[in-house]
Design an enzyme around this catalytic site. Structure first.
Site, short mmCIF file in Angstrom:
data_model
loop_
_atom_site.label_atom_id
_atom_site.label_comp_id
_atom_site.label_asym_id
_atom_site.label_seq_id
_atom_site.Cartn_x
_atom_site.Cartn_y
_atom_site.Cartn_z
N LYS A 32 -3.78 9.60 6.97
CA LYS A 32 -3.89 11.04 7.06
C LYS A 32 -3.49 11.73 5.76
CE LYS A 32 -2.16 10.96 11.84
NZ LYS A 32 -1.03 11.40 12.68
N ASP A 51 -3.58 9.92 -1.50
CA ASP A 51 -2.43 10.80 -1.75
C ASP A 51 -1.49 10.22 -2.81
OD1 ASP A 51 -1.57 8.73 -0.09
OD2 ASP A 51 -0.61 10.03 1.39
N ASP A 101 1.89 3.55 -4.60
CA ASP A 101 3.27 3.11 -4.66
C ASP A 101 3.26 1.64 -5.11
OD1 ASP A 101 6.02 3.10 -4.16
OD2 ASP A 101 5.82 2.85 -2.02
P1 5GP Z 1 1.20 1.40 -1.41
O1 5GP Z 1 0.25 0.57 -0.61
O2 5GP Z 1 0.67 1.78 -2.76
O3 5GP Z 1 2.57 0.82 -1.46
O4 5GP Z 1 1.47 2.71 -0.61
C1 5GP Z 1 0.54 3.65 -0.40
C2 5GP Z 1 0.87 4.42 0.84
O5 5GP Z 1 2.28 4.45 1.11
C3 5GP Z 1 0.47 5.85 0.65
O6 5GP Z 1 -0.86 6.04 1.03
C4 5GP Z 1 1.45 6.56 1.54
O7 5GP Z 1 0.97 6.57 2.85
C5 5GP Z 1 2.68 5.71 1.52
N1 5GP Z 1 3.70 6.24 0.59
C6 5GP Z 1 4.18 5.64 -0.52
N2 5GP Z 1 5.12 6.41 -1.12
C7 5GP Z 1 5.22 7.52 -0.37
C8 5GP Z 1 6.03 8.70 -0.47
O8 5GP Z 1 6.84 8.91 -1.37
N3 5GP Z 1 5.85 9.62 0.52
C9 5GP Z 1 4.97 9.45 1.55
N4 5GP Z 1 4.90 10.42 2.45
N5 5GP Z 1 4.18 8.36 1.66
C10 5GP Z 1 4.31 7.41 0.71
#
Ligand code: 5GP
Length: 189
Positions: A45, A102, A105
């Site tokens: 979302k 969005d 990470d």
């Molecule tokens: P990754 O797969 O790159 O570790 O994480 C991506 C997803 O983790 C993003 O789409 C998001 O949903 C969530 N995420 C990572 N860091 C944050 C953060 O600081 N705040 C929020 N709300 N979601 C995050």
């Protein structure tokens, strides 16, 4: 509007976000001026607010579609495994795909998306990401259009949640560490 108690500080205010989204839209509009069939794919979302603002500022014809993923998160900690829970409505084969996310990470989510879409043979495949946390990267992923680099903090607002809360705050804010460290509420992309 009163800032909720769970918020430590506002990181990016409304005006700062709007100005950057406008710059990204101008760049994307220039780059895709000759593209026949551009489709923006928002990752639900978290990207719904960013995608809505970005798409309305594009000056090139485009379609909008969505995909929903679930990553096995506990609290604010990503567990690395990504699962597709809702696919796009229309096929992306032969189309110019721009994935709108969005935040990146660890990179696992975007990597999964790129592998998934690449297998479907789009005409081109690029990524537009509002926020990047480079310190936390576990796997390299290409970000073609980036809004902002941020430090390793948990942010909410402008579509981003904690335990499905705070998504509709108009700014991007840092959540107090004690809020996400004491609970394992889970987040939903
Ligand atoms: P990754 O797969 O790159 O570790 O994480 C991506 C997803 O983790 C993003 O789409 C998001 O949903 C969530 N995420 C990572 N860091 C944050 C953060 O600081 N705040 C929020 N709300 N979601 C995050």
């Amino acid at each position: 509007m009163k800032v909720p108690d769970a918020i430590e500080r506002v990181l990016l205010d409304e005006e700062t976000i709007a100005a950057r989204v406008q710059e990204l839209a101008a760049q994307i509009s220039a780059d895709y001026a000759d593209a026949e069939d551009l489709v923006l794919i928002g990752v639900l979302k978290g990207a719904f607010v960013f995608l809505a603002d970005l798409a309305r500022r594009l000056t090139v014809p485009h379609h909008v579609d969505f995909i929903a993923l679930s990553s096995y998160n506990r609290g604010a900690v990503s567990m690395g495994a990504v699962r597709l829970i809702m696919d796009t409505r229309a096929s992306v084969t032969g189309r110019h795909v721009l994935v709108v996310e969005d935040i990146v990470d660890t990179g696992y989510t975007l990597d999964y998306l790129l592998r998934t879409f690449r297998a479907r043979q789009p005409a081109s495949l690029r990524t537009c990401v509002l926020l990047n946390k480079p310190e936390r990267r576990r796997i390299e992923v290409p970000i073609d259009y980036l809004g902002f680099e941020i430090p390793d903090v948990w942010v909410v607002g402008y579509g981003l949640d904690y335990a499905d809360r705070f998504r509709t705050l108009p700014y991007i804010a840092v959540l107090k560490r004690e809020v996400y460290e004491q609970r394992s509420g889970g987040t939903e992309n």
